[in-house]
Design a protein around this motif. Structure first.
Motif, short mmCIF file in Angstrom:
data_model
loop_
_atom_site.label_atom_id
_atom_site.label_comp_id
_atom_site.label_asym_id
_atom_site.label_seq_id
_atom_site.Cartn_x
_atom_site.Cartn_y
_atom_site.Cartn_z
N LYS A 28 47.22 33.03 32.91
CA LYS A 28 46.49 34.07 32.19
C LYS A 28 47.43 34.86 31.31
O LYS A 28 48.51 35.27 31.74
N VAL A 29 47.00 35.08 30.07
CA VAL A 29 47.76 35.87 29.11
C VAL A 29 47.25 37.31 29.06
O VAL A 29 48.03 38.26 29.02
N ALA A 30 45.93 37.48 29.05
CA ALA A 30 45.33 38.81 28.99
C ALA A 30 44.03 38.82 29.79
O ALA A 30 43.33 37.81 29.88
N GLU A 31 43.71 39.99 30.35
CA GLU A 31 42.51 40.15 31.16
C GLU A 31 41.30 40.55 30.32
O GLU A 31 40.20 40.03 30.49
N GLU A 32 41.49 41.51 29.41
CA GLU A 32 40.40 42.00 28.57
C GLU A 32 40.80 42.02 27.11
O GLU A 32 41.64 42.83 26.72
N PRO A 33 40.25 41.16 26.27
CA PRO A 33 39.38 40.05 26.66
C PRO A 33 40.20 38.93 27.29
O PRO A 33 41.39 38.79 26.99
N LEU A 34 39.57 38.15 28.15
CA LEU A 34 40.27 37.09 28.87
C LEU A 34 40.81 36.05 27.90
O LEU A 34 40.11 35.57 27.02
N SER A 35 42.09 35.72 28.08
CA SER A 35 42.70 34.60 27.36
C SER A 35 43.75 33.98 28.26
O SER A 35 44.36 34.67 29.09
N PHE A 36 43.93 32.68 28.14
CA PHE A 36 44.93 32.02 28.98
C PHE A 36 45.44 30.75 28.30
O PHE A 36 44.75 30.13 27.49
N LEU A 37 46.68 30.40 28.65
CA LEU A 37 47.26 29.14 28.22
C LEU A 37 46.78 28.05 29.16
O LEU A 37 46.76 28.24 30.38
N PHE A 84 38.34 36.32 40.15
CA PHE A 84 39.46 37.01 40.79
C PHE A 84 40.36 37.63 39.72
O PHE A 84 41.17 36.93 39.10
N LYS A 85 40.22 38.92 39.51
CA LYS A 85 40.94 39.60 38.44
C LYS A 85 42.45 39.52 38.62
O LYS A 85 43.20 39.57 37.64
#
Length: 198
Positions: A28-37, A84-85
């Motif tokens: 996960k790169v960021a929670e809000e807004p969700l972004s992930f590699l 799961f945050k």
């Protein structure tokens, strides 16, 4: 994060946990807004290139214009992050032992494992501890598979088996996800070999 994913990919590849081009990893790169590699689809995970991962959003779509496609099961990663945050990494591998255990216990809907030291890897410290690892049907329809996985996710036990497919596991970061995955694989191998001598 790129380097951490590459380190995990190389380690799991050396253990033959990515047969063919199977399996996928994300962070996960960021929670809000969700972004992930997440790993790009169809890549040979025994090799390292500049196109091994791409950034995706909460809808499992590339966050920028690219010719790369996210792994087919990226939606499962997104669901775990949404549920799961604290989850910071999700790893999915295909191994002989997790496939065998998923098949042997499929009709029960889960495999129960108890009183084995490696359960402590999940921060479960009580003596004689027991965990229940859910097993879901291997749906080819990824949205349906994601829905079924979502129904059985358990924050206490960070892993889900897919019947005759593989395991998804997660952790707060890459180190923890790796620890959880290694513990699950040890437990599955132990359980299978214990059945052989029973």
């Amino acid at each position: 994060m790129w380097d951490e994913l590459t380190e995990a990919k190389q380690l799991f590849s050396a253990r033959h946990w990515f047969p063919g081009t199977s399996g996928n990893l994300s962070m996960k790169v960021a929670e809000e807004p969700l972004s992930f590699l997440v790993t790009a689809s169809g890549k040979d995970k025994t090799k390292t290139t500049q196109e091994d991962y791409l950034l995706v959003n909460a809808d499992s779509k590339p966050a920028y214009t690219t010719h790369l496609k996210p792994s087919a099961e990226t939606m499962v990663h997104a669901e775990i992050y949404k549920k799961f945050k604290k989850a910071g990494a999700v790893f999915h591998v295909h191994t002989v032992y997790n496939n065998l255990i998923s098949d042997l216990y499929y009709e029960l809907g889960a495999v129960e494992i108890e009183n084995i030291e490696l359960i402590k890897a999940f921060n479960i410290w009580e003596e004689g501890a027991k965990i229940r690892v859910p097993i879901v049907r291997n749906y080819a329809d990824i949205p349906l598979l994601t829905e079924e996985i979502s129904k059985v996710l358990d924050e206490r036990v960070p892993g889900v088996l897919i019947h005759n497919h593989g395991i998804y596991c997660w952790g707060n970061n890459a180190f923890e996800a790796k620890r959880h995955l290694e513990a699950f694989e040890f437990l599955f191998e132990y359980l299978y070999k214990r059945l052989l001598v029973s």
